[in-house]
Design a protein around this motif. Structure first.
Motif, PDB file in Angstrom:
ATOM      1  N   CYS A  79       0.830  -1.209   0.000  1.00  0.00           N
ATOM      2  CA  CYS A  79       0.000   0.000   0.000  1.00  0.00           C
ATOM      3  C   CYS A  79       0.861   1.254   0.000  1.00  0.00           C
ATOM      4  O   CYS A  79       1.716   1.424   0.873  1.00  0.00           O
ATOM      5  N   LEU A 128      -3.302  -0.249  -1.563  1.00  0.00           N
ATOM      6  CA  LEU A 128      -3.219   0.517  -2.815  1.00  0.00           C
ATOM      7  C   LEU A 128      -1.877   0.192  -3.465  1.00  0.00           C
ATOM      8  O   LEU A 128      -0.867   0.853  -3.199  1.00  0.00           O
ATOM      9  N   GLU A 160      -9.701   2.715  -2.837  1.00  0.00           N
ATOM     10  CA  GLU A 160      -9.110   1.879  -3.892  1.00  0.00           C
ATOM     11  C   GLU A 160      -9.609   2.320  -5.283  1.00  0.00           C
ATOM     12  O   GLU A 160      -8.845   2.322  -6.243  1.00  0.00           O
ATOM     13  N   HIS A 163      -7.764   5.410  -6.242  1.00  0.00           N
ATOM     14  CA  HIS A 163      -6.371   5.056  -6.553  1.00  0.00           C
ATOM     15  C   HIS A 163      -6.279   4.472  -7.963  1.00  0.00           C
ATOM     16  O   HIS A 163      -5.393   4.852  -8.750  1.00  0.00           O
ATOM     17  N   ARG A 166      -6.398   7.078 -10.577  1.00  0.00           N
ATOM     18  CA  ARG A 166      -5.105   7.777 -10.761  1.00  0.00           C
ATOM     19  C   ARG A 166      -4.125   6.899 -11.531  1.00  0.00           C
ATOM     20  O   ARG A 166      -3.430   7.373 -12.435  1.00  0.00           O
ATOM     21  N   LYS A 207      -4.776  11.143   2.792  1.00  0.00           N
ATOM     22  CA  LYS A 207      -5.639  10.087   2.264  1.00  0.00           C
ATOM     23  C   LYS A 207      -6.835  10.748   1.598  1.00  0.00           C
ATOM     24  O   LYS A 207      -7.134  11.913   1.859  1.00  0.00           O
TER      25      LYS A 207
END
Ligand code: SF4
Length: 383
Positions: A79, A128, A160, A163, A166, A207
């Motif tokens: 992660c 992640l 998630e 993420h 991205r 976060k």
């Protein structure tokens, strides 16, 4: 005026005077305010708080208590936020000795346990990972659906999803659509932690922010994906932080109606940077606090149909008592829990169906086996 129980009133009358107007609102089906909810958290009149939650729950769910034959699968503990989420003991660096990332074949192999047990749901969350692409998850969902066509897939938190957006350079709605096309049935509610910016900057600075977490869930609801919502409690947050968090969830639910369940998550401090800093390793949230988080959640989130107790975090005994404090969902069999156990949970890593059914029946309630979408799938055949 507080009604007698025979007329649909509370089973327990408040002894604390400041709770009486709140109890009257609950009896009258009126929504409680931020100040009311803070007063409930700060009150020591636990039985009155529980009775209010029980009344709200009975109106919604009668004496039914849901459970699911589910299996947790955590594909990776790698992660990129392992230094950011100081409350977490699960996420690690890619080069850590205990880092792991499952191949799809390993995921399918672990999922084979579903053939030996009457599993209705795969619950899939993890870290992640900096390199795993969206196709890893869409292929995983397709592969699981091919092998287990009757099992629902509830997968990937909003964190998630954001993420993966991205990683892929696309927006989160596209990620959700691709997961939906692959067969995603529902989303879990993790990653919300506490929405307060001050708390978030202490326990999970940088976060996914509150408005982004809420946006991903709004998008999921708009695409027809039901989701859960959570609150991580028992660390540095105040009663007001908890209530403000729940009110943001209530507001989104007013807008979309897409939340199925609210699940308060009791923080476990072992093996976490925050636990070490606060000197709390080895300690747990108290039973009173666990019951209050569930009961106030039931009263305040009057538009969320179900409240779930996570027995892995608060123990089977507290979960069973919680069935009289507004809770109508006892989680599930789980099979192999990893995340909370890395933070010191001393509960079992799974329960069998008969044990769950017995816990519910011994609390004087009616067990109802459900799927991920809260359809009743079976009356328990076991005695
Ligand atoms: Fe990663 Fe989730 Fe742990 Fe944060 S809480 S470090 S995102 S696994």
């Amino acid at each position: 005026m507080i009604l007698p129980r025979s007329e649909g009133g509370l089973a327990v009358r408040p002894r604390a005077r400041n709770l009486i107007p709140i109890a009257e609102k609950v009896e009258g089906g009126e929504r409680i305010s931020r100040e009311d909810a803070i007063a409930l958290f700060e009150s020591d009149d636990l039985l009155a708080v529980g009775a209010m939650a029980d009344l709200v729950n009975r109106r919604l769910n009668g004496d039914r208590v849901y459970y699911v034959a589910n299996q947790h699968i955590n594909p990776t503990n790698v992660c990129i936020l392992n230094k950011v989420c100081v409350f977490c003991s699960y996420g690690v660096r890619p080069v850590a000795d205990d880092a792991y990332t499952m191949s799809l074949d390993e995921v399918y192999e672990e999922a084979e346990a579903a053939r030996r047990a009457p599993t209705r749901e795969f619950h899939i969350v993890g870290g992640l990972h900096p390199k795993l692409p969206l196709s890893y998850y869409t292929d995983m969902i397709r592969g699981l659906k091919e092998r287990h066509p009757t099992v629902h897939v509830k997968a990937l938190t909003a964190v998630e999803i954001a993420h993966l957006a991205r990683v892929e350079g696309i927006d989160s709605r596209q990620v959700l659509q691709e997961l939906l096309d692959a067969g995603l049935d529902a989303m879990p509610g993790g990653g919300a932690e506490v929405f307060s910016p001050a708390v978030r900057s202490t326990i999970a600075d940088r976060k996914l922010a509150a408005d982004e977490w809420l946006r991903v869930h709004r998008e999921a609801h708009e695409l027809g994906i039901p989701t859960n919502c959570t609150l991580l409690y028992g660390h540095v947050e105040s009663a007001a932080d908890r209530v403000d968090h729940m009110i943001l969830l209530r507001d989104l639910q007013d807008e979309t109606g897409g939340f199925s369940t609210f699940i308060p998550l009791a923080w476990h401090p072992d093996n976490t940077a925050l636990g070490r800093e606060l000197g709390l390793e080895g300690q747990r949230t108290g039973g009173v606090d666990d019951l209050k988080a569930l009961a106030v959640g039931r009263i305040l989130l009057d538009n969320v149909p179900h409240i779930k107790t996570h027995w892995i975090m608060v123990t089977r005994k507290v979960s069973q008592i919680a069935l009289s404090f507004g809770v109508d969902d006892l989680e599930g069999t789980v099979v192999l829990e990893k995340i909370t156990h890395t933070a010191g949970a001393d509960t079992p890593i799974g329960l069998d169906l008969q044990e769950i059914i017995d816990l519910i029946r011994d609390a004087g309630k009616t067990p109802v086996e459900r799927d991920s979408l809260y359809n009743s799938v079976a009356e328990p055949a076991v005695a």
